[in-house]
Design a protein around this motif. Structure first.
Motif, PDB file in Angstrom:
ATOM      1  N   TYR A  47      62.718 -29.187  -5.009  1.00 51.60           N
ATOM      2  CA  TYR A  47      61.686 -29.531  -6.524  1.00 51.60           C
ATOM      3  C   TYR A  47      62.475 -29.000  -6.708  1.00 51.60           C
ATOM      4  O   TYR A  47      62.668 -30.569  -8.109  1.00 51.60           O
ATOM      5  CB  TYR A  47      60.410 -29.284  -5.574  1.00 51.60           C
ATOM      6  N   HIS A  48      62.663 -28.137  -7.612  1.00 50.36           N
ATOM      7  CA  HIS A  48      63.081 -27.416  -9.204  1.00 50.36           C
ATOM      8  C   HIS A  48      64.700 -28.154  -9.241  1.00 50.36           C
ATOM      9  O   HIS A  48      65.188 -28.508  -9.992  1.00 50.36           O
ATOM     10  CB  HIS A  48      63.678 -25.964  -8.637  1.00 50.36           C
ATOM     11  N   HIS A  49      65.734 -28.053  -8.080  1.00 49.96           N
ATOM     12  CA  HIS A  49      66.755 -28.852  -8.029  1.00 49.96           C
ATOM     13  C   HIS A  49      66.943 -30.549  -8.386  1.00 49.96           C
ATOM     14  O   HIS A  49      67.228 -30.745  -9.506  1.00 49.96           O
ATOM     15  CB  HIS A  49      67.968 -28.900  -6.565  1.00 49.96           C
ATOM     16  N   LEU A  50      66.183 -30.650  -7.577  1.00 47.79           N
ATOM     17  CA  LEU A  50      65.932 -32.017  -8.070  1.00 47.79           C
ATOM     18  C   LEU A  50      64.996 -32.483  -9.120  1.00 47.79           C
ATOM     19  O   LEU A  50      65.045 -34.040  -9.658  1.00 47.79           O
ATOM     20  CB  LEU A  50      65.000 -32.741  -6.824  1.00 47.79           C
ATOM     21  N   HIS A  76      63.390 -39.518  -8.966  1.00 45.79           N
ATOM     22  CA  HIS A  76      63.641 -38.569  -9.646  1.00 45.79           C
ATOM     23  C   HIS A  76      62.813 -38.422 -11.065  1.00 45.79           C
ATOM     24  O   HIS A  76      62.622 -37.943 -11.443  1.00 45.79           O
ATOM     25  CB  HIS A  76      65.598 -39.184 -10.369  1.00 45.79           C
ATOM     26  N   GLN A  77      63.034 -40.080 -11.422  1.00 44.73           N
ATOM     27  CA  GLN A  77      61.870 -40.397 -12.865  1.00 44.73           C
ATOM     28  C   GLN A  77      60.210 -39.483 -12.143  1.00 44.73           C
ATOM     29  O   GLN A  77      60.206 -39.337 -13.665  1.00 44.73           O
ATOM     30  CB  GLN A  77      61.818 -41.907 -13.139  1.00 44.73           C
ATOM     31  N   HIS A  78      60.298 -40.196 -11.377  1.00 38.13           N
ATOM     32  CA  HIS A  78      58.460 -39.313 -10.430  1.00 38.13           C
ATOM     33  C   HIS A  78      59.346 -37.839 -10.646  1.00 38.13           C
ATOM     34  O   HIS A  78      57.734 -36.764 -11.152  1.00 38.13           O
ATOM     35  CB  HIS A  78      58.156 -39.312  -9.121  1.00 38.13           C
ATOM     36  N   LEU A  79      59.871 -37.263 -10.251  1.00 41.70           N
ATOM     37  CA  LEU A  79      59.714 -35.851  -9.917  1.00 41.70           C
ATOM     38  C   LEU A  79      59.650 -34.637 -12.071  1.00 41.70           C
ATOM     39  O   LEU A  79      59.456 -33.808 -11.723  1.00 41.70           O
ATOM     40  CB  LEU A  79      61.374 -35.403  -9.442  1.00 41.70           C
ATOM     41  N   LEU A  80      60.312 -35.241 -13.132  1.00 40.87           N
ATOM     42  CA  LEU A  80      60.557 -35.039 -14.360  1.00 40.87           C
ATOM     43  C   LEU A  80      59.575 -35.707 -14.548  1.00 40.87           C
ATOM     44  O   LEU A  80      58.675 -34.891 -15.730  1.00 40.87           O
ATOM     45  CB  LEU A  80      61.429 -36.176 -14.957  1.00 40.87           C
ATOM     46  N   GLN A  81      58.198 -36.328 -13.934  1.00 40.55           N
ATOM     47  CA  GLN A  81      56.990 -37.257 -15.164  1.00 40.55           C
ATOM     48  C   GLN A  81      55.543 -36.416 -14.255  1.00 40.55           C
ATOM     49  O   GLN A  81      55.222 -35.852 -15.228  1.00 40.55           O
ATOM     50  CB  GLN A  81      57.173 -38.106 -14.866  1.00 40.55           C
ATOM     51  N   GLU A 125      52.479 -33.893 -12.806  1.00 43.80           N
ATOM     52  CA  GLU A 125      52.547 -32.257 -12.751  1.00 43.80           C
ATOM     53  C   GLU A 125      53.674 -31.721 -11.358  1.00 43.80           C
ATOM     54  O   GLU A 125      53.617 -32.259 -10.253  1.00 43.80           O
ATOM     55  CB  GLU A 125      50.607 -32.418 -12.379  1.00 43.80           C
ATOM     56  N   TRP A 126      53.593 -30.832 -12.016  1.00 47.11           N
ATOM     57  CA  TRP A 126      54.518 -30.186 -11.073  1.00 47.11           C
ATOM     58  C   TRP A 126      53.968 -30.110  -9.086  1.00 47.11           C
ATOM     59  O   TRP A 126      54.481 -30.367  -8.316  1.00 47.11           O
ATOM     60  CB  TRP A 126      54.287 -28.815 -11.586  1.00 47.11           C
ATOM     61  N   ARG A 160      54.710 -31.734  -3.715  1.00 44.33           N
ATOM     62  CA  ARG A 160      54.165 -32.663  -2.628  1.00 44.33           C
ATOM     63  C   ARG A 160      55.203 -33.376  -2.604  1.00 44.33           C
ATOM     64  O   ARG A 160      54.828 -34.487  -1.365  1.00 44.33           O
ATOM     65  CB  ARG A 160      52.519 -32.971  -3.019  1.00 44.33           C
ATOM     66  N   LEU A 161      55.453 -34.644  -3.512  1.00 46.82           N
ATOM     67  CA  LEU A 161      56.195 -35.742  -2.818  1.00 46.82           C
ATOM     68  C   LEU A 161      57.928 -34.761  -1.995  1.00 46.82           C
ATOM     69  O   LEU A 161      57.756 -35.511  -1.711  1.00 46.82           O
ATOM     70  CB  LEU A 161      56.546 -36.301  -4.273  1.00 46.82           C
ATOM     71  N   ALA A 162      58.367 -34.315  -2.720  1.00 47.80           N
ATOM     72  CA  ALA A 162      59.573 -33.771  -3.504  1.00 47.80           C
ATOM     73  C   ALA A 162      59.549 -33.402  -0.965  1.00 47.80           C
ATOM     74  O   ALA A 162      60.437 -33.919  -1.096  1.00 47.80           O
ATOM     75  CB  ALA A 162      60.093 -32.772  -4.168  1.00 47.80           C
ATOM     76  N   THR A 163      58.734 -32.197  -1.338  1.00 46.35           N
ATOM     77  CA  THR A 163      58.139 -32.043   0.136  1.00 46.35           C
ATOM     78  C   THR A 163      57.607 -33.251   1.386  1.00 46.35           C
ATOM     79  O   THR A 163      58.839 -32.917   2.232  1.00 46.35           O
ATOM     80  CB  THR A 163      57.328 -31.061   0.702  1.00 46.35           C
TER      81      THR A 163
END
Length: 139
Positions: free
Chosen positions: A26-29, A108-113, A115-116, A121-124
Motif C-alpha cells: 500500500y505505501h509503495h503504490l 493508483h488514483q484511488h490509493l492516492l485519494q 482514506e488510508w 483494504r483495496l490494495a490488500t
C-alpha cells in the motif's frame, strides 16, 4: 536437454509476513512520485480472472486447490475457502470506482485519494484476488 537441476539452477523462495506485505504494498503504490505504472493506471484491481480476458479461469479456482491439498498441509485443512475469496472480491468491488469522485479513476488514483484504511483494504484485496498478471501475491 539437461534439466535445470543438471545445469546448477537454484530456486530461492522468499516468504514475507502477509501483514507486512500488505502495508508495504500500500505505501509503495500510494506514493505520489510513483505516478502509477501501467497496471496501476490501466488494470482493474478487482479482476479475478486469470489472464487478460474476463472469461478466463477464476484465479481462486486455480490457486486454492493447488495450495491446500491435504497431503501438503495435513493439519490445516483449508486456510482460504472459495467463499472467503469471493467476499474479498466483493469488498474490492465495493470500493473500486464506487465513489462518485473516483468513478473513472485508476487504481493508483484511488490509493492516492481514499482514506488510508480504505486504500489499504483495496490494495490488500488486489494482493489476494487479482489474477491478471501481477496480483495474488499473498496466496
Amino acid at each position: 536437454g539437461p534439466s535445470p537441476v543438471d545445469k546448477g539452477t537454484k530456486i530461492i523462495h522468499l516468504v514475507q509476513n502477509p501483514f507486512s506485505l500488505s502495508v508495504s504494498n500500500y505505501h509503495h503504490l500510494a506514493e505520489k512520485r510513483l505516478k502509477g505504472n501501467f497496471w496501476t493506471k490501466h488494470q482493474n484491481p478487482c479482476h479475478v480472472c486469470y489472464g487478460k480476458k474476463d472469461d478466463g479461469d477464476n484465479f481462486a479456482d486455480l490457486v486454492i486447490p493447488t495450495l491446500f491439498k491435504q497431503r501438503m498441509f495435513p493439519i490445516l485443512h483449508q486456510i482460504v475457502s472459495r467463499q472467503e475469496f469471493d467476499r474479498i472480491a466483493d469488498t474490492c468491488h465495493s470500493i473500486f470506482q464506487k465513489n462518485e469522485v473516483l468513478k473513472k479513476s485508476s487504481f493508483h488514483q484511488h490509493l492516492l485519494q481514499l482514506e488510508w484504511a480504505e486504500g489499504l483494504r483495496l490494495a490488500t484485496a488486489q494482493l489476494i484476488i487479482q489474477g491478471y498478471e501481477n496480483g495474488g501475491d499473498i496466496l
